[in-house]
Motif scaffolding. Sequence first.
Motif, mmCIF file in Angstrom:
data_model
loop_
_atom_site.group_PDB
_atom_site.id
_atom_site.type_symbol
_atom_site.label_atom_id
_atom_site.label_comp_id
_atom_site.label_asym_id
_atom_site.label_seq_id
_atom_site.Cartn_x
_atom_site.Cartn_y
_atom_site.Cartn_z
ATOM 1 N N ILE A 17 4.700 18.672 6.020
ATOM 2 C CA ILE A 17 3.586 17.727 5.986
ATOM 3 C C ILE A 17 4.084 16.295 5.830
ATOM 4 O O ILE A 17 4.948 16.021 5.000
ATOM 5 N N LEU A 18 3.492 15.385 6.596
ATOM 6 C CA LEU A 18 3.860 13.973 6.578
ATOM 7 C C LEU A 18 3.185 13.251 5.411
ATOM 8 O O LEU A 18 1.967 13.290 5.277
ATOM 9 N N LEU A 19 4.011 12.587 4.589
ATOM 10 C CA LEU A 19 3.502 11.792 3.467
ATOM 11 C C LEU A 19 4.061 10.378 3.519
ATOM 12 O O LEU A 19 5.109 10.133 4.113
ATOM 13 N N LEU A 20 3.359 9.462 2.848
ATOM 14 C CA LEU A 20 3.774 8.060 2.715
ATOM 15 C C LEU A 20 3.895 7.699 1.243
ATOM 16 O O LEU A 20 3.111 8.168 0.416
ATOM 17 N N TYR A 21 4.861 6.842 0.937
ATOM 18 C CA TYR A 21 5.020 6.362 -0.431
ATOM 19 C C TYR A 21 4.687 4.878 -0.472
ATOM 20 O O TYR A 21 5.279 4.080 0.257
ATOM 21 N N LYS A 22 3.724 4.516 -1.315
ATOM 22 C CA LYS A 22 3.272 3.130 -1.409
ATOM 23 C C LYS A 22 3.791 2.495 -2.692
ATOM 24 O O LYS A 22 3.723 3.085 -3.761
ATOM 25 N N ASN A 23 4.300 1.271 -2.544
ATOM 26 C CA ASN A 23 4.821 0.519 -3.681
ATOM 27 C C ASN A 23 4.396 -0.932 -3.495
ATOM 28 O O ASN A 23 4.985 -1.670 -2.719
ATOM 29 N N TYR A 24 3.348 -1.320 -4.220
ATOM 30 C CA TYR A 24 2.789 -2.664 -4.094
ATOM 31 C C TYR A 24 3.239 -3.523 -5.274
ATOM 32 O O TYR A 24 2.954 -3.181 -6.424
ATOM 33 N N ARG A 25 3.943 -4.614 -4.972
ATOM 34 C CA ARG A 25 4.434 -5.542 -5.999
ATOM 35 C C ARG A 25 5.173 -4.817 -7.122
ATOM 36 O O ARG A 25 4.912 -5.002 -8.298
ATOM 37 N N ASN A 26 6.090 -3.937 -6.695
ATOM 38 C CA ASN A 26 6.907 -3.151 -7.627
ATOM 39 C C ASN A 26 6.092 -2.270 -8.563
ATOM 40 O O ASN A 26 6.553 -1.891 -9.628
ATOM 41 N N ARG A 27 4.875 -1.952 -8.168
ATOM 42 C CA ARG A 27 4.046 -1.009 -8.903
ATOM 43 C C ARG A 27 3.835 0.208 -8.003
ATOM 44 O O ARG A 27 3.218 0.117 -6.957
ATOM 45 N N SER A 28 4.368 1.303 -8.415
ATOM 46 C CA SER A 28 4.274 2.513 -7.609
ATOM 47 C C SER A 28 2.832 2.979 -7.490
ATOM 48 O O SER A 28 2.156 3.183 -8.496
ATOM 49 N N ASP A 29 2.377 3.123 -6.257
ATOM 50 C CA ASP A 29 1.049 3.677 -6.016
ATOM 51 C C ASP A 29 1.150 5.154 -5.644
ATOM 52 O O ASP A 29 0.147 5.799 -5.416
ATOM 53 N N GLY A 30 2.366 5.671 -5.526
ATOM 54 C CA GLY A 30 2.588 7.089 -5.296
ATOM 55 C C GLY A 30 2.520 7.538 -3.851
ATOM 56 O O GLY A 30 2.378 6.742 -2.933
ATOM 57 N N TRP A 31 2.636 8.865 -3.688
ATOM 58 C CA TRP A 31 2.625 9.501 -2.367
ATOM 59 C C TRP A 31 1.195 9.781 -1.936
ATOM 60 O O TRP A 31 0.386 10.260 -2.726
#
Length: 152
Positions: A17-31
């Motif tokens: 399964i395709l997932l994305l990892y989000k990291n906004y302004r060095n704050r992890s928003d997770g997968w």
Amino acid sequence: MIEATSCGGVVIFRGKILLLYKNYRNRSDGWVLPKGTVEKNEEYNETALREVKEETGVKAQIIKYVGKTNYTFTTSKDVINKEVHWYLMSSDSYYSKPQKEEFFCDSGYYKYHEAFHLLKFPNERHILELAYSEYLALKKANLWDGKNILNR
């Protein structure tokens, strides 16, 4: 309250399964699963395919509609009630490239149990369960060959 609609996909290649990892302004928003906002005069399935392509670089095919989720979140200006329509999709390779402009810093394909535990949001885990059971049923019926899908 603002009503918003997004569409996305559970993209599967060779059982992963395709997932994305989000990291906004060095704050992890997770997968998360790829998804995004419906544009004017756009059908939900078109939005789902476009957003998967924009956020991951993956050219996917829609297999079937899986269902929808709803959640509410607060911004500094308003409360947003979001409805997300989800599709089971296939791709033809493990290639993916996260969209940096949307603060995605990683993407990849993961085994079901890995993806389930990596996903940050319970509603996305639920959609993954539904989509993956559909995938397994299609595979068992020999309707999923990994490259082309026979929509019967």
